[in-house]
Design a protein around this motif. Structure first.
Motif, PDB file in Angstrom:
ATOM      1  N   LEU A 134       0.043  -7.207  -6.261  1.00  0.00           N
ATOM      2  CA  LEU A 134       0.193  -5.621  -6.165  1.00  0.00           C
ATOM      3  C   LEU A 134       0.556  -5.128  -7.329  1.00  0.00           C
ATOM      4  O   LEU A 134       1.777  -5.337  -7.282  1.00  0.00           O
ATOM      5  N   ALA A 135      -1.010  -5.051  -8.206  1.00  0.00           N
ATOM      6  CA  ALA A 135      -0.129  -4.128  -9.196  1.00  0.00           C
ATOM      7  C   ALA A 135       1.195  -3.102  -8.790  1.00  0.00           C
ATOM      8  O   ALA A 135       0.669  -2.284  -7.881  1.00  0.00           O
ATOM      9  N   ARG A 136       2.061  -2.856  -9.821  1.00  0.00           N
ATOM     10  CA  ARG A 136       3.587  -1.883  -9.444  1.00  0.00           C
ATOM     11  C   ARG A 136       2.948  -0.228  -9.179  1.00  0.00           C
ATOM     12  O   ARG A 136       3.391   0.127  -8.005  1.00  0.00           O
ATOM     13  N   SER A 137       1.870   0.070  -9.709  1.00  0.00           N
ATOM     14  CA  SER A 137       1.139   1.533  -9.358  1.00  0.00           C
ATOM     15  C   SER A 137      -0.446   1.659  -8.404  1.00  0.00           C
ATOM     16  O   SER A 137      -0.420   2.772  -8.299  1.00  0.00           O
ATOM     17  N   ASN A 138       0.049   0.286  -7.884  1.00  0.00           N
ATOM     18  CA  ASN A 138      -1.272   0.543  -7.067  1.00  0.00           C
ATOM     19  C   ASN A 138      -0.768   0.033  -5.258  1.00  0.00           C
ATOM     20  O   ASN A 138       0.240   0.121  -5.655  1.00  0.00           O
ATOM     21  N   GLY A 139      -1.455   0.636  -4.347  1.00  0.00           N
ATOM     22  CA  GLY A 139      -1.556   0.652  -3.333  1.00  0.00           C
ATOM     23  C   GLY A 139      -2.741   1.106  -3.033  1.00  0.00           C
ATOM     24  O   GLY A 139      -3.846   0.479  -2.666  1.00  0.00           O
ATOM     25  N   MET A 140      -2.759   0.988  -1.065  1.00  0.00           N
ATOM     26  CA  MET A 140      -3.873   0.625  -0.310  1.00  0.00           C
ATOM     27  C   MET A 140      -3.788   1.866   0.767  1.00  0.00           C
ATOM     28  O   MET A 140      -2.140   1.370   1.472  1.00  0.00           O
ATOM     29  N   LEU A 141      -4.560   3.071   0.826  1.00  0.00           N
ATOM     30  CA  LEU A 141      -4.616   3.788   1.799  1.00  0.00           C
ATOM     31  C   LEU A 141      -5.628   4.293   3.027  1.00  0.00           C
ATOM     32  O   LEU A 141      -6.584   3.314   2.381  1.00  0.00           O
ATOM     33  N   PHE A 142      -4.825   3.263   4.024  1.00  0.00           N
ATOM     34  CA  PHE A 142      -5.345   3.405   5.580  1.00  0.00           C
ATOM     35  C   PHE A 142      -5.859   4.665   5.853  1.00  0.00           C
ATOM     36  O   PHE A 142      -4.683   5.050   6.271  1.00  0.00           O
ATOM     37  N   VAL A 143      -6.693   5.315   6.846  1.00  0.00           N
ATOM     38  CA  VAL A 143      -7.259   6.087   6.501  1.00  0.00           C
ATOM     39  C   VAL A 143      -8.051   6.198   8.124  1.00  0.00           C
ATOM     40  O   VAL A 143      -8.636   5.314   8.766  1.00  0.00           O
ATOM     41  N   TYR A 144      -7.442   7.246   9.435  1.00  0.00           N
ATOM     42  CA  TYR A 144      -7.596   6.636  10.563  1.00  0.00           C
ATOM     43  C   TYR A 144      -8.828   7.793  10.686  1.00  0.00           C
ATOM     44  O   TYR A 144      -8.307   8.789  10.301  1.00  0.00           O
ATOM     45  N   GLU A 145      -9.396   8.110  11.448  1.00  0.00           N
ATOM     46  CA  GLU A 145     -10.530   8.907  12.193  1.00  0.00           C
ATOM     47  C   GLU A 145      -9.974  10.416  12.478  1.00  0.00           C
ATOM     48  O   GLU A 145      -9.664  11.864  12.167  1.00  0.00           O
ATOM     49  N   THR A 146      -8.796   9.797  13.390  1.00  0.00           N
ATOM     50  CA  THR A 146      -7.841  10.921  14.139  1.00  0.00           C
ATOM     51  C   THR A 146      -6.271   9.887  13.992  1.00  0.00           C
ATOM     52  O   THR A 146      -6.593   8.959  14.197  1.00  0.00           O
TER      53      THR A 146
END
Length: 173
Positions: free
Chosen positions: A78-90
């Motif tokens: 994973l590139a140093r300046s990258n990530g993953m944002l997990f988003v829930y409905e509530t």
């Protein structure tokens, strides 16, 4: 700046000084506008701020059941300046694990206002032990393991992203 102004005053007429001052103001205004434009919300970027300063990550969004289930599994890096944002409905209870995840991650659990409520540092690749994030998790940010400590990211850190726009964002777009 003051010293430069004094040197200019000694060598140029008042009309020239006014023109130079006008150019300085114009350049400053353009620079400020560029800074604001560069920090505007983008769907592929999350901004973080706290007493330690500010940083940003380019993110992939996981906002469906399938995308959240897949996450960052099977990735070699994973590139140093990258990530993953997990988003829930509530907001809801959330727990993560590292099944089929090959890289150590810092996992930031975030409430609906964009405030980090809990951080799990350096989650161990492949570990099946549940990592609880709390009961009112609206989003989770995964970044490379060790970066939260390196940057000083801690509970109370504020995030800015458009996903918080309708949930009372503490740092709105």
């Amino acid at each position: 700046m003051h010293s430069l102004w004094n040197r200019l005053s000694d060598h140029v007429t008042s009309g020239t000084r006014a023109a130079v001052l006008g150019m300085i103001c114009a350049v400053t205004t353009v620079a400020a506008g560029e800074t604001q434009a560069n920090t505007a919300c983008r769907p592929d970027q999350v901004n973080l701020r706290g007493p330690w300063g500010q940083t940003q990550f380019t993110v992939e969004i996981a906002d469906s059941v399938e995308e959240r289930a897949q996450g960052l599994m099977h990735r070699q890096q994973l590139a140093r300046s990258n990530g993953m944002l997990f988003v829930y409905e509530t907001p809801q209870p959330a727990s993560f694990w590292m099944k089929n995840t090959l890289i150590p991650l810092d996992i930031l659990f975030i409430d609906s206002t964009g405030i980090v409520q809990h951080i799990h540092h350096r989650a161990i690749p492949g570990d099946l032990t549940p990592i609880p994030g709390g009961d009112n998790v609206f989003a989770v940010l995964e970044i490379n393991g060790g970066l939260a400590a390196l940057y000083g990211i801690s509970t109370g850190t504020q995030l800015r992203h458009e996903v918080f726009s309708n949930t009372g964002a503490i740092w709105s777009c």
